[in-house]
Design a protein around this motif. Structure first.
Motif: not given
Length: 605
Positions: A264-268
């Motif tokens: 749920g972070g930007l990267d994933s």
């Protein structure tokens, strides 16, 4: 993805040593649960364990090719994401293929270009080729060091394998630990050459190591170089997006079920959203949590928000088939799990649930998928850490992450600390690391310092994190791909100026701008939250109890390294909460004890 082992002995015929080679190969069973093979020819022995991902029925290894001048044999682990283009090129050059595997493409590529085939590969890989024509072993590792590769020189050749345990299975490699091996583990610094065990070495990322009867030579085919960045901001953002689209498309190729790890972070979320748009069916996604859904989340310095809600939001937005894997905090302290984790890593890293939880997450994912995409390395590529940005306002001249992690040296006996000489070691390692960074013409002091910081992360901290992810995933037979480690993206973003990387005054500005259109606003603007660790009091209670149990065996070999008085004070601490420096020291002591029980090493400080 696979695991391999091998033995080159120029002074003997290894046909009579099949049991040793089979024992070395058997240690790689977790990395390759689908098939096994051993090939021996005179001074060369190669062993392989296969995890079938591309061309399930073909691609068996060790793979061989006959030429008019002699046989060439190879063991290979990883993925070459551009294998289809290379295969087309090789066919035009007259090569004929009998499988659809990328393994055969790499082997045929070697026949065409020699070791220079490495320069043409896009992917994560480690492979060893015995070339009977020249009586040489050629060992190659990918540019970023995604896949591990170890070797141990002997009197008349070399032992090698995907992991140290494969090498140690041969009696010629004694399990000896000295100060040189322990220093980087305690200091949290990646040593690019030393393989922890005395006499063992790593094939460095981006290098070719060639072994002949005349000795061993190393040649570098790739390094992270300084280059002029001429694109303006809009072009840079567009290029990052184009690269990500191409990378994701390449890394979706699989003949087995594939999924995405979603925090749920930007990267994933960026990778998941791009992958979901190209997936012919709903993409599977997995999130990890240490608490039951709806349970109270307690924020801390590194994690201001809970992942689960954001992961669900992205899953709904992208239309993925989403699952949550909930871990029991108390269960993370299980002694059997600790032993499994230490065995998987070969090295007593001492980071407790950050390793154990990854292992359990990957074990749960493996029940549904064989391949997973991960957002690992985006923080190193796009400058996502807070300590990175602290350097822009005047940091200390050391590895930046060490400013955030308490030293674990106090858990060690004073004589061991003296032998390690960690302050001097860190100082010298830092000096060597920054000496490799070339300044761009006209670059300001600030821009050059941030180039140094980028280089330190990409060639230091990232390798530690990649090793953790590889070991914990492959121990469960799961292949984890890391799209942000594509060397084209790494080179391009590394050379973008700091002012451009932070053009909106925040971390990961270029990534956020490149993928904003495929993400919900709440996720695009989310502040970084580090990989979760449990704050549950039951975990602290459990590892304190294990520490007390260790004190009940005062003759244990761990006390050749660990200070008993420090450990006694740590387990008798009356506070329910456990200070981070105590937790890290206790984790290291417990890992060292398990590691000593398992490996029975000879310790020479």
């Amino acid at each position: 993805m696979c695991g391999f082992a091998g033995w080159i002995s120029f002074g003997r015929d290894l046909a009579g040593h099949r049991p040793e080679v089979e024992a070395m190969t058997a240690t790689m069973a977790c990395r390759g649960p689908d098939a096994a093979g051993v090939w021996i020819d005179g001074p060369a022995a190669l062993g392989h364990r296969r995890l079938a991902v591309i061309d399930i029925d073909g691609g068996a290894q060790p793979m061989r090719a006959d030429t008019p001048d002699g046989r060439v044999a190879m063991v290979y682990a990883g993925e070459a994401y551009n294998y289809r283009e290379l295969r087309d090129d090789l066919r035009r050059r007259g090569h004929r293929f009998t499988t659809e595997s990328d393994t055969e493409v790499v082997l045929r590529g070697y026949l065409e270009w020699g070791a220079a085939v490495a320069e043409r590969l896009n992917g994560m890989y480690a492979f060893a080729i015995w070339d009977a024509r020249s009586r040489e072993l050629v060992m190659v590792r990918d540019r970023m060091g995604v896949k591990p590769f170890y070797y141990f020189p002997t009197e008349d050749g070399v032992l090698f394998g995907s992991e140290p345990k494969a090498v140690l299975a041969n009696p010629l490699a004694p399990p000896v630990l000295d100060a040189e091996g322990l220093r980087p583990v305690v200091a949290l610094i990646d040593d690019p050459v030393d393989g922890f065990w005395r006499g063992m070495r790593k094939v460095e990322p981006g290098t070719v190591v060639t072994v002949s009867a005349n000795g061993i030579r190393t040649e570098r085919y790739w390094t992270l170089r300084t280059a002029e960045h001429t694109d303006d901001l809009d072009t840079t953002v567009a290029t990052v997006r184009e690269l990500l689209e191409d990378i994701v498309e390449r890394q979706l190729v699989s003949d087995v079920p594939l999924c995405s790890l979603l925090s749920g972070g930007l990267d994933s979320s960026a990778l998941t959203a791009l992958a979901a748009r190209r997936s012919p069916e709903p993409l599977r996604t997995f999130a990890v949590s240490f608490t039951e859904p709806g349970a109270e989340f307690v924020p801390d310095e590194l994690r201001a928000t809970h992942d689960a809600a954001f992961a669900r939001e992205l899953a709904a937005h992208a239309g993925t088939d989403h699952r949550e894997i909930v871990l029991d905090p108390a269960g993370l302290a299980d002694a059997g799990l600790r032993s499994t984790v230490v065995r998987a890593g070969d090295i007593p890293y001492g980071y407790g649930d950050s390793y154990a939880s990854l292992h359990l997450l990957f074990k749960g994912v493996r029940e549904h998928s064989t391949v997973a995409l991960s957002g690992e390395s985006a923080d190193e590529v796009f400058a996502g850490y807070r300590w990175t940005h602290a350097e822009a306002s005047g940091g200390t001249r050391t590895f930046p992450w060490l400013n955030m992690v308490p030293s674990r040296a106090p858990v060690l006996r004073r004589d061991v600390q003296d032998a390690l000489a960690l302050p001097e070691y860190v100082r010298d390692a830092y000096g060597s690391a920054v000496a490799a960074v070339e300044r761009a013409p006209g670059e300001s002091d600030l821009e050059f310092r941030m180039r140094e910081v980028s280089h330190l992360h990409l060639t230091g901290l990232l390798r530690i994190l990649l090793d953790r992810k590889d070991r914990m995933s492959m121990a469960t037979g799961l292949e984890v791909r890391v799209p942000f480690c594509d060397h084209r993206l790494v080179e391009y973003v590394h050379n973008a100026p700091w002012a451009m990387k932070t053009f909106d005054g925040r971390e990961k500005s270029l990534l956020r701008a490149a993928v904003a259109d495929v993400l919900p606003e709440s996720i695009a603007q989310r502040v970084k939250s580090h990989y979760p660790q449990t704050n549950d009091a039951a975990y602290a209670t459990a590892i304190r109890a294990q520490g007390r149990g260790l004190l009940d065996t005062p003759g244990h070999g761990v006390f050749d390294l660990v200070d008993q008085q420090w450990l006694k004070a740590a387990v008798e601490e009356p506070s329910a909460a456990m200070p981070i420096e105590v937790r890290l020291g206790l984790e290291l002591a417990l890992d060292l004890a398990v590691w000593i029980d398992d490996y029975a090493p000879v310790i020479r400080m």
